[in-house]
Enzyme design. Structure first.
Site, PDB file in Angstrom:
ATOM      1  N   LYS A  68      19.727  45.555 -39.019  1.00  0.00           N
ATOM      2  CA  LYS A  68      19.086  46.839 -38.790  1.00  0.00           C
ATOM      3  C   LYS A  68      18.684  47.395 -40.151  1.00  0.00           C
ATOM      4  O   LYS A  68      19.518  47.486 -41.054  1.00  0.00           O
ATOM      5  CB  LYS A  68      20.061  47.791 -38.088  1.00  0.00           C
ATOM      6  CG  LYS A  68      19.413  49.046 -37.509  1.00  0.00           C
ATOM      7  CD  LYS A  68      18.527  48.691 -36.316  1.00  0.00           C
ATOM      8  CE  LYS A  68      18.071  49.933 -35.561  1.00  0.00           C
ATOM      9  NZ  LYS A  68      19.173  50.613 -34.855  1.00  0.00           N
ATOM     10  N   HIS A  69      17.428  47.741 -40.310  1.00  0.00           N
ATOM     11  CA  HIS A  69      16.912  48.259 -41.580  1.00  0.00           C
ATOM     12  C   HIS A  69      17.247  47.326 -42.749  1.00  0.00           C
ATOM     13  O   HIS A  69      17.707  47.767 -43.799  1.00  0.00           O
ATOM     14  CB  HIS A  69      17.430  49.668 -41.831  1.00  0.00           C
ATOM     15  CG  HIS A  69      16.977  50.656 -40.802  1.00  0.00           C
ATOM     16  ND1 HIS A  69      15.637  50.930 -40.577  1.00  0.00           N
ATOM     17  CD2 HIS A  69      17.670  51.413 -39.911  1.00  0.00           C
ATOM     18  CE1 HIS A  69      15.536  51.825 -39.606  1.00  0.00           C
ATOM     19  NE2 HIS A  69      16.747  52.127 -39.176  1.00  0.00           N
ATOM     20  N   GLU A 108      14.733  44.436 -30.630  1.00  0.00           N
ATOM     21  CA  GLU A 108      13.328  44.359 -31.049  1.00  0.00           C
ATOM     22  C   GLU A 108      12.826  42.916 -31.118  1.00  0.00           C
ATOM     23  O   GLU A 108      11.770  42.583 -30.586  1.00  0.00           O
ATOM     24  CB  GLU A 108      13.166  45.009 -32.432  1.00  0.00           C
ATOM     25  CG  GLU A 108      13.308  46.521 -32.430  1.00  0.00           C
ATOM     26  CD  GLU A 108      12.007  47.233 -32.112  1.00  0.00           C
ATOM     27  OE1 GLU A 108      11.026  46.563 -31.741  1.00  0.00           O
ATOM     28  OE2 GLU A 108      11.994  48.463 -32.241  1.00  0.00           O
ATOM     29  N   ASN A 141      25.254  48.994 -53.263  1.00  0.00           N
ATOM     30  CA  ASN A 141      26.531  48.310 -53.438  1.00  0.00           C
ATOM     31  C   ASN A 141      26.999  47.755 -52.089  1.00  0.00           C
ATOM     32  O   ASN A 141      27.026  48.486 -51.110  1.00  0.00           O
ATOM     33  CB  ASN A 141      27.581  49.260 -53.987  1.00  0.00           C
ATOM     34  CG  ASN A 141      27.357  49.597 -55.449  1.00  0.00           C
ATOM     35  OD1 ASN A 141      27.148  48.702 -56.251  1.00  0.00           O
ATOM     36  ND2 ASN A 141      27.424  50.870 -55.791  1.00  0.00           N
TER      37      ASN A 141
END
Length: 529
Positions: free
Chosen positions: A280-281, A333, A423
């Protein structure tokens, strides 16, 4: 400006002869005189078409194994002459130069030679000289000359000429010129890039990148941004080379996230068992191995069910119906895998908006390549992160060494951390991520976020304790202070993998020993900004 210019004479010289005969027949049928070179001329004559050899036009035979055939004033003058300039017309008349109104050229297959691993000398022989010179000349003079470098433009050319009774418009010639200059730029970029690689030159004085349009996109990261998707010709298995079986067209963000997911899942050898990545992202929110793909998906999903909604799923083995049935239980998606059987495709067919991509393979995670990023006024170029460590590369720095089970999870966690934005902190237990902290300004914050997400999932799943209890932790870079490690220990971690190299390594090692942790150093970091 319409500025219709009739096409009376055409020079055809192509390496790829796909569609050549149909084009030439159509041009001849419109009364266009055909001039050609070498193998192209022979192909036209064999098809029964009348054609003049370029040697007849230049007065010189082709020579030096075809290296010299079109580099002549009678060719370049015919391409470059301004038809409305009296001095140019006088020069043409004095020197017997005939105008060339259409140039059809596709270049020696240099990129294909490189792709098939041809020798240095063979690659050099596939560098076209006369073709790019003619293309640039014709494109410069697009007020009067048509230049076709792409087979895809054959049909539009003929349609344009039919619409204008054998002529073309200025706007059409402009678009052809744009394509032509883009082609020669891409060709030169391929040659210079190959030469830099062949000479092991890490920082050539000038660096060029090129791509071929795969598809225009509705928009970029946001609706107010224009965008398009280009391929670079490297044929690396992935989103750029995949077959899309169903679903809406991919968006900019879909492509970016799908690439991130597939590059990570490719780190897990399919011969060693199924693996699943949910992204995701551009960050993994769940990664797991399993006895089956369905189990690997379920375990990855249980890392962060909230983030998995509307995510991207990548698999390291062909998708089967059982796994597909689980996937369609929530909105997803994109699913990308090396393949998909008929049963899986039938399951997905009921979800028309779900995109299914298959690739016929996995990218090599340790293959060399370049990555680049734009900055104001320039761009950064580096080798892609193909860094890899084995268990034998690890250095135990604590009093306690990891157990075999911990070591296996440490290697798994390290692999995932390589693909998490810095990080990066990754908790892993029994071959599955149980907490991921990404993209924080402080490493201790990433450690806390990953642990907190594990707590949330424990509550959602009705577990008595977070799965970070008894887990291992990977950090993509060293712990600058002991606080991050202490936070991981408080979350229940039993072993740590990190690069090492901090000026406070001794302090961090002491904290690990005090907590009874095993810790190993890799000597390699994986920043991912």
């Amino acid at each position: 400006m319409t500025h219709l210019v009739p096409v009376g004479r055409a020079l055809l010289s192509v390496s790829d002869k796909t569609g050549l005969l149909d084009l030439a027949r159509a041009l001849a049928g419109m009364g266009v005189e055909l001039i050609s070179t070498g193998g192209t001329a022979q192909a036209l004559r064999t098809a029964g078409l009348a054609v003049r050899d370029v040697a007849e036009v230049t007065g010189f035979p082709e020579m030096m194994d075809g290296r010299v055939k079109t580099l002549h004033p009678n060719v370049h003058g015919g391409l470059l002459a301004l038809r409305d300039d009296d001095e140019h017309l006088v020069a043409m008349a004095v020197h017997g130069i005939e105008p060339i109104d259409l140039l059809v050229v596709n270049l020696y297959p240099f990129e294909a030679a490189v792709a098939r691993g041809a020798s240095y000398d063979d690659c050099v022989e596939n560098i076209d000289i006369g073709g790019p010179a003619m293309i640039r000349a014709a494109a410069k003079n697009h007020r009067f000359v048509n230049v076709v470098t792409d087979i895809a433009d054959y049909a539009p050319l003929l349609a344009e000429m039919k619409a204008h009774k054998g002529a073309t418009s200025h706007a059409f010639r402009q678009r052809l010129a744009l394509t032509a200059y883009s082609r020669t730029a891409a060709y030169d970029a391929a040659v210079s890039g190959w030469m830099a690689e062949a000479l092991a030159e890490p920082a050539p004085r000038r660096r060029a990148f090129a791509g071929q349009l795969a598809s225009p996109l509705r928009y970029g990261e946001n609706p107010h941004q224009r965008a398009a998707f280009y391929t670079d010709g490297t044929w690396r298995p992935g989103v750029a080379t995949a077959r899309q079986w169903q679903g809406k067209e991919l968006s900019y963000n879909n492509i970016n996230d799908t690439d991130a997911a597939f590059e990570l899942v490719a780190e897990f050898d399919p011969l060693q068992g199924p693996a699943c990545v949910i992204v995701k992202h551009a960050n993994p929110c769940g990664v797991a191995r399993g006895a089956t793909l369905a189990e690997a998906y379920a375990r990855a999903f249980d890392c962060d069910r909230t983030s998995a909604f509307g995510g991207i799923i990548a698999l390291n083995q062909p998708l089967d119906a059982a796994t597909a049935e689980k996937i369609v239980e929530i909105f997803t998606e994109v699913v990308i895998a090396p393949g998909a059987d008929e049963g899986a495709r039938a399951v997905f067919a009921t979800k028309k908006n779900l995109r299914l991509l298959t690739t016929m393979g996995l990218p090599n995670p340790v293959a060399r390549g370049l990555a680049f990023k734009q900055v104001a006024g320039g761009f950064l170029v580096q080798d892609r992160d193909a860094g890899h460590v084995t268990a034998a590369d690890l250095r135990v720095v604590t009093k306690r060494a990891p157990t075999d089970a911990e070591l296996a999870d440490l290697m798994f966690a390290w692999t995932v951390a390589k693909h998490v934005k810095s990080n990066a902190i990754v908790y892993v237990k029994d071959g599955a991520t149980v907490g991921v902290g990404a993209g924080q300004m402080s490493r201790v914050d990433s450690t806390r976020i990953a642990a907190r997400k594990a707590e949330d999932m424990a509550m959602a799943l009705g577990l008595p304790a977070p799965l970070t209890q008894g887990a291992v932790v990977a950090s993509d870079a060293f712990f600058p202070f002991a606080d991050g490690l202490i936070t991981a220990a408080e979350a229940g971690a039993t072993a740590i993998i990190q690069p090492g190299g901090s000026v406070r390594d001794d302090e961090v090692i002491a904290a690990a020993d005090a907590a009874g942790l095993a810790m190993v150093f890799t000597g390699q970091r994986h920043f991912r900004h």
